[in-house]
Scaffold this active site. Structure first.
Site, PDB file in Angstrom:
ATOM      1  N   SER B 185     121.561  40.668  92.039  1.00 33.29           N
ATOM      2  CA  SER B 185     121.230  42.011  91.561  1.00 33.29           C
ATOM      3  C   SER B 185     121.507  42.238  90.087  1.00 33.29           C
ATOM      4  O   SER B 185     120.890  43.088  89.469  1.00 33.29           O
ATOM      5  CB  SER B 185     121.994  43.046  92.381  1.00 33.29           C
ATOM      6  OG  SER B 185     123.391  42.844  92.251  1.00 33.29           O
ATOM      7  N   HIS B 213     117.063  42.216  97.112  1.00 28.30           N
ATOM      8  CA  HIS B 213     116.256  42.344  95.888  1.00 28.30           C
ATOM      9  C   HIS B 213     115.029  41.429  95.904  1.00 28.30           C
ATOM     10  O   HIS B 213     114.264  41.428  94.938  1.00 28.30           O
ATOM     11  CB  HIS B 213     117.115  42.038  94.654  1.00 28.30           C
ATOM     12  CG  HIS B 213     118.124  43.110  94.374  1.00 28.30           C
ATOM     13  ND1 HIS B 213     117.878  44.175  93.542  1.00 28.30           N
ATOM     14  CD2 HIS B 213     119.372  43.298  94.856  1.00 28.30           C
ATOM     15  CE1 HIS B 213     118.938  44.966  93.506  1.00 28.30           C
ATOM     16  NE2 HIS B 213     119.863  44.451  94.301  1.00 28.30           N
ATOM     17  N   LYS B 242     114.799  49.421  98.354  1.00 24.37           N
ATOM     18  CA  LYS B 242     114.296  48.928  97.078  1.00 24.37           C
ATOM     19  C   LYS B 242     112.768  48.777  97.164  1.00 24.37           C
ATOM     20  O   LYS B 242     112.057  49.733  96.918  1.00 24.37           O
ATOM     21  CB  LYS B 242     115.003  47.632  96.706  1.00 24.37           C
ATOM     22  CG  LYS B 242     116.534  47.863  96.633  1.00 24.37           C
ATOM     23  CD  LYS B 242     117.289  46.711  96.115  1.00 24.37           C
ATOM     24  CE  LYS B 242     118.792  46.852  96.217  1.00 24.37           C
ATOM     25  NZ  LYS B 242     119.394  48.146  96.155  1.00 24.37           N
TER      26      LYS B 242
END
Lengths: 83, 397
Positions: B185, B213, B242
């Site tokens: 990240s 991610h 996300k």
């Protein structure tokens, strides 16, 4: 296997290389404040200690490690454990 | 020593920040305008630090699905999954996510943080050992701590160091849990999955990959897919907050024991379940993601463009182009000055301080979205250049 005294000397030698203060590293040296390094740098130094002794120091023990002697005690346990 | 004395150093650092005039950790989005723009500090601002990788937060299908669900099922479940908080839609989302990853089962958690906390704390206990990459996310560290297992970290992205740690464990390696991330990240670099998987096969143990991610960013499903290591990976965790633009987290696995974790996982049992509108938008976002690579292609085009712009400015960046692009600074003053300069120019990025950063550096962390236009990417690059010039001028004076 190296003697206890040799292990302590070796540990002090590794830590001495990373000391950012003019402290002479001994069993009584406090890892963070006396060495003049922050917690992130200390984690990096521990990686080197691990390689030097061919051990892995569990993160779980670190909250109780303040001094070189505390670290040495944990190290001796791990060396005795064969880890 | 008072109850609050532990906050003294934090208070001192906060005071210094306040005196500098910057408020990097108290940014208020006064009005959100789109996936990439908002009003911040009374100013129209390009958002370049939101992790909204595919830009789906305003996608009409996701918004409509959420609207319909809130109308039909209400605003919340008001209960835990183990009590009254399992609706048909939770079960359907678990089926969707298991099918998407081609795995036997899935558990859905209320956030991505809770997914890691819930799986690690339930799967391991004081008799087990977890071997984690040193740059793993706080949710992984916290899950390890909650489990009581012995926790060993290996050097970031160093498969040889992982092998060394497993060798030192001897016979215990065969039951160790190895944890890595698809994309890390902070610097946006990816795990060397093929090498990590080879080490796991050599020493045994179990492998968990957090694709928080990388889901929808690397291939459809993340790093395990693009590295073609499906069979080497035992657990995949991730988040819906996300690339899928909602909140919630998950774990998928082929292991039949996964379902036993539900009842043992305190972060699953003792919190309210995802609300129906969030489930509905997540399921819609998953359908959009599966429709084709267009958004992903757009994302990578934007990521490469910004990485290139920032490289040319001489900034020290993460090791590879990625939708997470972090500029690293040794000096807090420089990082803070650039962050403030960017915000004044209508660009929001994340400012991250140690110890949350690798190597003790100060980061200006950008995250790129498929919804950014090339014009916005160029504005971000230009603002970095101007803020950098201003800092150079002021520090030379």
């Amino acid at each position: 296997m190296q003697s206890d005294e040799e292990n302590l000397s070796k540990l002090c030698r590794v830590l001495q290389q990373h000391a950012k203060s003019d402290v002479v590293v001994s069993a009584d040296t406090l890892l963070a404040s006396d060495l003049g390094i922050d917690s992130v740098q200390l984690m990096e130094v521990l990686l080197e200690v691990e390689d030097e002794f061919d051990i892995s120091i569990p993160l779980n023990v670190l909250p109780n490690v303040y001094s070189v002697n505390d670290l040495y005690v944990e190290l001796q346990k791990l060396l005795g454990d064969g880890r | 020593m008072s109850l609050f004395s532990k906050f003294e150093s934090l208070a001192a650092r906060r005071k210094a920040l306040d005196e500098s005039g910057a408020q990097p950790f108290n940014v208020v989005v006064e009005r959100i305008l789109s996936p990439t723009e908002a009003i911040v500090d009374g100013r129209q601002t390009i958002l370049a630090g939101t992790n909204n990788y595919l830009g789906l937060t305003f996608h009409p299908e996701c918004v409509e699905a959420a609207r319909e669900a809130v109308t039909l099922e209400g605003t919340g479940t008001t209960g835990s999954r183990m009590a009254n908080g399992t609706f048909a839609s939770h079960v359907a989302l678990e089926r969707d996510i298991a099918d998407f990853f081609g795995r036997r089962g899935a558990i859905v958690f209320s956030t991505g943080y809770l997914a890691n906390l819930g799986i690690l704390s339930a799967l391991t206990d004081r008799d087990d050992v977890i071997v984690i990459d040193g740059d793993c996310h706080a949710s992984i560290y916290d899950g390890c701590q909650m489990s009581g297992a012995e926790v060993i970290r290996f050097r970031h992205n160093d498969a040889d160091d992982l092998a060394k740690r497993l060798r030192r464990l001897g016979g215990r390696a065969a039951n160790a849990l190895i944890v890595v991330e698809g994309i890390y990240s902070m610097l946006g670099d990816r795990a060397p999955m093929v090498e990590i998987a080879a080490v796991k096969r050599e020493y045994g143990g179990f492998l968990l990959v957090d694709e928080a991610h990388s889901l929808g960013v690397l291939g459809e499903r993340g790093l395990v897919e693009v590295a073609d290591e499906h069979d080497s990976v035992d657990f995949i965790t991730g988040t819906f907050s996300k690339s899928l633009g909602a909140t919630g987290g998950f774990c998928v696995s082929d292991l039949p024991e996964l379902d036993l974790i539900r009842a043992s996982s305190r972060p699953y049992v003792f919190t309210a379940s995802m609300c129906p509108s969030v489930i509905a938008s997540t399921r819609a976002a998953l359908r959009v993601l599966r429709r084709g690579p267009e958004l992903r292609d757009k994302l990578w085009g934007n990521a490469s463009r910004l990485y290139d712009r920032l490289s040319k400015l001489g900034l020290k960046l993460g090791p590879e182009p990625s939708p997470v692009i972090a500029a690293m600074f040794a000096s807090v003053d420089e990082a803070l000055a650039l962050w403030t300069g960017l915000l004044e120019r209508g660009i929001y990025v994340n400012l991250v301080f140690p110890p949350a950063t690798p190597n003790g550096s100060y980061l200006l962390r950008c995250s790129v979205s498929a919804a950014h236009t090339f014009s916005q990417i160029d504005q971000i690059g230009a603002a970095f250049a101007d803020a950098q010039k201003d800092y150079a001028t002021s520090s030379a004076a």
